[in-house]
Design a protein around this motif. Structure first.
Motif, mmCIF file in Angstrom:
data_model
loop_
_atom_site.group_PDB
_atom_site.id
_atom_site.type_symbol
_atom_site.label_atom_id
_atom_site.label_comp_id
_atom_site.label_asym_id
_atom_site.label_seq_id
_atom_site.Cartn_x
_atom_site.Cartn_y
_atom_site.Cartn_z
ATOM 1 N N LEU A 49 0.817 -1.220 0.000
ATOM 2 C CA LEU A 49 0.000 0.000 0.000
ATOM 3 C C LEU A 49 0.852 1.273 0.000
ATOM 4 N N ILE A 50 2.042 1.201 0.519
ATOM 5 C CA ILE A 50 2.853 2.403 0.730
ATOM 6 C C ILE A 50 3.195 3.143 -0.558
ATOM 7 N N PRO A 51 3.617 2.487 -1.634
ATOM 8 C CA PRO A 51 3.937 3.265 -2.846
ATOM 9 C C PRO A 51 2.755 4.105 -3.351
ATOM 10 N N ASN A 52 1.562 3.544 -3.311
ATOM 11 C CA ASN A 52 0.389 4.310 -3.745
ATOM 12 C C ASN A 52 0.124 5.487 -2.813
ATOM 13 N N LEU A 53 0.288 5.267 -1.532
ATOM 14 C CA LEU A 53 0.090 6.340 -0.563
ATOM 15 C C LEU A 53 1.104 7.455 -0.774
ATOM 16 N N VAL A 54 2.359 7.091 -0.966
ATOM 17 C CA VAL A 54 3.413 8.090 -1.168
ATOM 18 C C VAL A 54 3.148 8.885 -2.447
ATOM 19 N N ILE A 72 9.821 5.862 2.152
ATOM 20 C CA ILE A 72 10.296 4.929 1.108
ATOM 21 C C ILE A 72 11.508 4.140 1.604
ATOM 22 N N ASN A 73 12.432 4.829 2.277
ATOM 23 C CA ASN A 73 13.614 4.137 2.803
ATOM 24 C C ASN A 73 13.237 3.128 3.886
ATOM 25 N N ALA A 74 12.322 3.514 4.753
ATOM 26 C CA ALA A 74 11.884 2.594 5.815
ATOM 27 C C ALA A 74 11.202 1.372 5.213
ATOM 28 N N ARG A 75 10.433 1.580 4.147
ATOM 29 C CA ARG A 75 9.781 0.436 3.473
ATOM 30 C C ARG A 75 10.832 -0.491 2.872
ATOM 31 N N GLN A 125 -10.363 11.786 -2.263
ATOM 32 C CA GLN A 125 -10.985 10.475 -2.049
ATOM 33 C C GLN A 125 -9.983 9.336 -2.175
ATOM 34 N N ASN A 126 -9.047 9.458 -3.109
ATOM 35 C CA ASN A 126 -8.028 8.419 -3.270
ATOM 36 C C ASN A 126 -7.189 8.295 -2.010
ATOM 37 N N PHE A 127 -6.795 9.445 -1.447
ATOM 38 C CA PHE A 127 -6.022 9.429 -0.204
ATOM 39 C C PHE A 127 -6.841 8.844 0.938
ATOM 40 N N ASP A 129 -9.218 6.684 0.773
ATOM 41 C CA ASP A 129 -9.300 5.230 0.588
ATOM 42 C C ASP A 129 -8.009 4.536 1.020
ATOM 43 N N LEU A 130 -6.872 5.101 0.600
ATOM 44 C CA LEU A 130 -5.592 4.507 0.973
ATOM 45 C C LEU A 130 -5.380 4.561 2.486
ATOM 46 N N GLN A 131 -5.746 5.697 3.071
ATOM 47 C CA GLN A 131 -5.599 5.838 4.521
ATOM 48 C C GLN A 131 -6.464 4.810 5.248
ATOM 49 N N SER A 132 -7.678 4.617 4.756
ATOM 50 C CA SER A 132 -8.563 3.632 5.369
ATOM 51 C C SER A 132 -8.000 2.216 5.241
ATOM 52 N N GLN A 133 -7.474 1.899 4.055
ATOM 53 C CA GLN A 133 -6.873 0.572 3.860
ATOM 54 C C GLN A 133 -5.654 0.377 4.750
ATOM 55 N N LEU A 134 -4.865 1.443 4.883
ATOM 56 C CA LEU A 134 -3.673 1.351 5.726
ATOM 57 C C LEU A 134 -4.051 1.140 7.195
ATOM 58 N N GLU A 135 -5.059 1.860 7.654
ATOM 59 C CA GLU A 135 -5.513 1.673 9.041
ATOM 60 C C GLU A 135 -6.038 0.261 9.257
ATOM 61 N N GLY A 136 -6.796 -0.236 8.283
ATOM 62 C CA GLY A 136 -7.293 -1.609 8.394
ATOM 63 C C GLY A 136 -6.153 -2.620 8.410
ATOM 64 N N THR A 137 -5.132 -2.357 7.600
ATOM 65 C CA THR A 137 -3.986 -3.260 7.556
ATOM 66 C C THR A 137 -3.220 -3.223 8.874
ATOM 67 N N GLU A 138 -3.075 -2.042 9.451
ATOM 68 C CA GLU A 138 -2.395 -1.945 10.753
ATOM 69 C C GLU A 138 -3.151 -2.764 11.803
ATOM 70 N N ASN A 139 -4.460 -2.716 11.755
ATOM 71 C CA ASN A 139 -5.248 -3.527 12.692
ATOM 72 C C ASN A 139 -5.041 -5.015 12.436
ATOM 73 N N ARG A 140 -4.984 -5.393 11.162
ATOM 74 C CA ARG A 140 -4.737 -6.813 10.835
ATOM 75 C C ARG A 140 -3.368 -7.250 11.320
ATOM 76 N N ILE A 141 -2.374 -6.372 11.172
ATOM 77 C CA ILE A 141 -1.025 -6.701 11.644
ATOM 78 C C ILE A 141 -1.051 -6.945 13.148
#
Length: 194
Positions: A49-54, A72-75, A125-127, A129-141
């Motif tokens: 998800l990170i490249p799209n967010l960046v 990007i470096n941390a990823r 809206q794109n941001f 959506d990405l933010q929502s997906q990232l938050e959901g992924t953090e919860n899954r992690i």
């Protein structure tokens, strides 16, 4: 008569192996491997998800190149650290992975704080959506880590309790698995200078 004796002996060997934890230890180790695969899968989802967010943030916040580059470096660093199932018993390897993932989490947190300065980006809206997906992924992690740690707890306890400990030391030689712990740096609140 010999055939009957062999059958009875084989029956008792099977019963004693089953009762001493031979099979259950291997089943519990497989549970650790399965839950670790779940952790890796969710970490990969976050990395994807990170490249799209960046790219989305870059379109609105061109002056935040330093923050974007840090993400990007941390990823890259987090993606470079891969563990095999054998590494799950290695505290140094687990610590290295946790440090890399903690660095990525910290960089993402800083990025989300920087985004607060760009109202147009926050409304995109794109941001969103990405933010929502990232938050959901953090919860899954987080859930995957908890399940992994639970499987490790069950496995580590099993190899220490008699008679399974005897079976392990004589037959299986399975090693204690490491827990997934929070990185010390992840406990600190990210600082952003305005």
């Amino acid at each position: 008569m010999i055939r009957l004796t062999r059958s009875v002996l084989l029956f008792f060997v099977i019963i004693s192996l089953a009762g001493c934890g031979y099979n259950s230890l291997q089943v519990k180790e497989e549970a650790v491997f399965k839950t670790w695969a779940d952790v890796e899968s969710t970490l990969q989802r976050r990395a994807d998800l990170i490249p799209n967010l960046v790219e989305t943030v870059k379109g609105y916040a061109k002056h935040e190149a330093e923050t974007l580059e840090a993400v990007i470096n941390a990823r890259s660093k987090a993606g470079a650290v891969q563990l095999t199932t054998d590494d799950l018993s290695d505290p140094a390897a687990m610590q290295k992975l946790q440090a890399a993932q903690g660095g990525l989490t910290s960089a993402l947190s800083k990025l989300m704080l920087v985004v607060e300065r760009y109202p147009d980006l926050k409304a995109n809206q794109n941001f969103l959506d990405l933010q929502s997906q990232l938050e959901g992924t953090e919860n899954r992690i987080n859930v995957a880590r908890q399940r992994y740690n639970k499987a490790v707890e069950v496995f580590n306890r099993a190899i220490r309790v008699f008679p399974a400990s005897l079976t392990n030391s004589l037959l299986l030689h399975l090693e204690r698995k490491e827990y997934f712990k929070a990185d010390e740096g992840a406990k600190a609140v990210p600082k952003v200078k305005f």
